[in-house]
Write an enzyme that holds these catalytic residues in place. Structure first.
Site, short mmCIF file in Angstrom:
data_model
loop_
_atom_site.label_atom_id
_atom_site.label_comp_id
_atom_site.label_asym_id
_atom_site.label_seq_id
_atom_site.Cartn_x
_atom_site.Cartn_y
_atom_site.Cartn_z
N GLN A 129 -4.54 -1.74 9.82
CA GLN A 129 -4.38 -3.05 9.19
C GLN A 129 -4.88 -4.15 10.12
O GLN A 129 -4.49 -4.23 11.28
CB GLN A 129 -2.88 -3.27 8.85
N LYS A 134 0.84 -1.21 0.00
CA LYS A 134 0.00 0.00 0.00
C LYS A 134 0.88 1.26 0.00
O LYS A 134 0.61 2.22 -0.72
CB LYS A 134 -0.95 -0.01 1.22
N ASP A 161 -10.88 2.16 4.13
CA ASP A 161 -11.11 0.71 3.98
C ASP A 161 -12.60 0.43 3.77
O ASP A 161 -12.98 -0.67 3.39
CB ASP A 161 -10.62 -0.04 5.23
#
Ligand code: NDP
Length: 296
Positions: free
Chosen positions: A96, A52, A119
Site C-alpha cells: 500500500q 480490500k 496493482d
C-alpha cells in the site's frame, strides 16, 4: 443524464468472482489469495486496505494483511517482498502506497514479481500494457474501462480528455482509451498542471476522465452538453457535518456538471469500488495463470 452506480456494478462483479471461487472450491482448488503489505498507520491507507480485505471476504478470496511499523527499514521490507514472491500460496500482493520517505517506492515496486504485481505498477506490466500484451493492468484504469464497457459507452472515435498524468491513473487510462481495442479507439488528450487553457480542451471532449486530486475543479462551463464524465478524484476535505470531520470530494463540481452529462460517476460510489474489484480480478488472473503454467 445517468449517474453511473459504481457500487452496484462492483457488487455484480463481486458476485461473479464469488461464483468463480465457489466453482474452484468444488473442483478441489484453493481460492485465490491476495496479500497486502501495510507500513505505518496512515488513516487513508488503513481504510483502503480494510476495504480490500473486506472485498476478499465477500468473494471467498483468501487474504493476508502484513503490517510493519513506519520505522521499518527498506531492507527488511525488500526481504519480506522476496518471501512473498517465493510463496507458492500467495497469488498476488500489494504494497500500500504511500510509503514513509526513507523507503524508495520505485525500488519496492520493482522488487515485486511482475506475475504477482496485482496493482499493475511494475515496469514490466506497464510496458506490456503500453504495447497491448496480456498483463496485470493498474486497478483504477482497469476499473474505469470496465465501467465504460458495462454501461455500453461508445469510445471509438470519441474525443477523450484525461486530466492528470500520474503513473497509476492518468498515463495508463490515457493509453487504454487510445489502444486499438474495442473498448479503446478514442482520440486522447492528456492534460496536467502545465496545460494551457484546460477548459478549451475539456469543452471539446466527449469523455472527460478527471484524475487531478483538485476538489471540484471541473465546473459546468468546462463541459459540453452530453459529455461522459468520470471522476477519479478523491480528496478528504474538512466537513463539520461528517462524524469523521472530513468528506470525500471529487475533481468535479457534481451538482452543476451532472445535468449537462449523458453519464457521470459520483464520488464516493463511482470509480472507487471499481478499483477494489479490479484488484480482485487481477488476483484471480494471477492465480489462473499460475495454475495454467503449472499444468502445462
Ligand atoms: P497525482 O497527484 O500523482 O497526479 C495528479 C495529476 O493531476 C498530475 O499529473 C498533475 O499534473 C495533475 N494536476 C494537478 N493539478 C492540476 C491542475 N490544476 N490542472 C491540471 N492538471 C493538474 O495523483 P493520482 O493520479 O495518484 O490521483 C489523482 C486523484 O485520484 C487523487 O484525488 C487520488 O486520491 C484519486 N485516486 C482515486 C482512486 C480511486 O480508486 N477512486 C485511485 C487512485 C487515485 P503534474 O503532473 O503537472 O503535476
Amino acid at each position: 443524464m445517468q449517474i453511473i452506480d459504481g457500487k452496484k456494478i462492483a457488487g455484480e462483479i463481486k458476485a461473479e468472482l464469488k461464483a468463480t471461487t465457489e466453482r474452484w472450491l468444488r473442483e478441489g482448488k484453493r481460492p485465490p489469495h491476495l496479500a497486502a503489505v501495510l507500513v505505518g498507520s496512515d488513516g487513508g491507507s488503513e481504510t483502503y486496505v480494510a476495504h480490500k480485505m473486506k472485498a476478499c471476504e465477500q468473494t471467498g478470496f483468501q487474504s493476508t494483511l502484513i503490517r510493519f511499523d513506519s520505522r521499518v527499514s527498506e531492507n527488511e521490507l525488500l526481504e519480506r517482498i522476496a518471501r512473498l514472491n517465493a510463496d507458492e500460496d500467495v497469488d498476488g500482493f500489494i504494497v500500500q502506497l504511500p510509503l514513509p520517505p526513507h523507503i524508495d517506492e520505485r525500488k519496492i515496486i520493482e522488487t515485486i514479481d511482475p506475475a504477482k504485481d496485482v496493482d499493475g505498477f511494475h515496469p514490466v506490466n506497464a510496458g506490456r500494457m503500453m504495447i497491448g500484451l496480456p498483463c496485470l493492468l493498474p486497478a483504477t484504469p482497469a476499473g474505469i474501462m470496465e465501467l465504460l464497457r458495462r454501461c455500453r459507452i461508445e469510445t471509438a472515435g470519441k474525443r477523450c480528455a484525461v486530466l492528470g498524468r500520474s503513473n497509476i491513473v492518468g498515463k495508463p487510462i490515457a493509453m487504454l482509451m487510445a489502444q486499438k481495442t474495442q473498448s479503446g479507439n478514442a482520440t486522447v488528450t492528456i492534460c496536467h498542471s502545465r496545460t494551457k487553457d484546460l477548459a478549451d480542451v475539456t469543452r471539446q471532449a466527449d469523455i472527460i476522465i478527471a484524475a487531478m486530486g483538485q476538489p471540484e475543479m471541473l465546473t459546468a462551463d468546462m463541459v459540453k452538453d452530453g459529455a461522459v464524465v468520470i471522476d477519479v478524484g478523491t480528496t478528504r476535505t474538512p466537513s463539520a457535518d461528517a462524524k469523521s470531520g472530513w468528506k470525500l470530494k471529487g475533481d468535479v463540481k457534481f451538482d452543476e456538471v451532472a445535468p449537462k452529462c449523458s453519464y457521470i460517476t459520483p464520488v464516493p460510489g463511482g470509480v472507487g469500488p471499481m478499483t477494489i474489484v479490479s484488484l480482485l480480478n487481477n488476483t484471480l488472473q494471477a492465480a489462473s495463470l499460475k495454475r495454467s503454467s503449472c499444468n502445462s
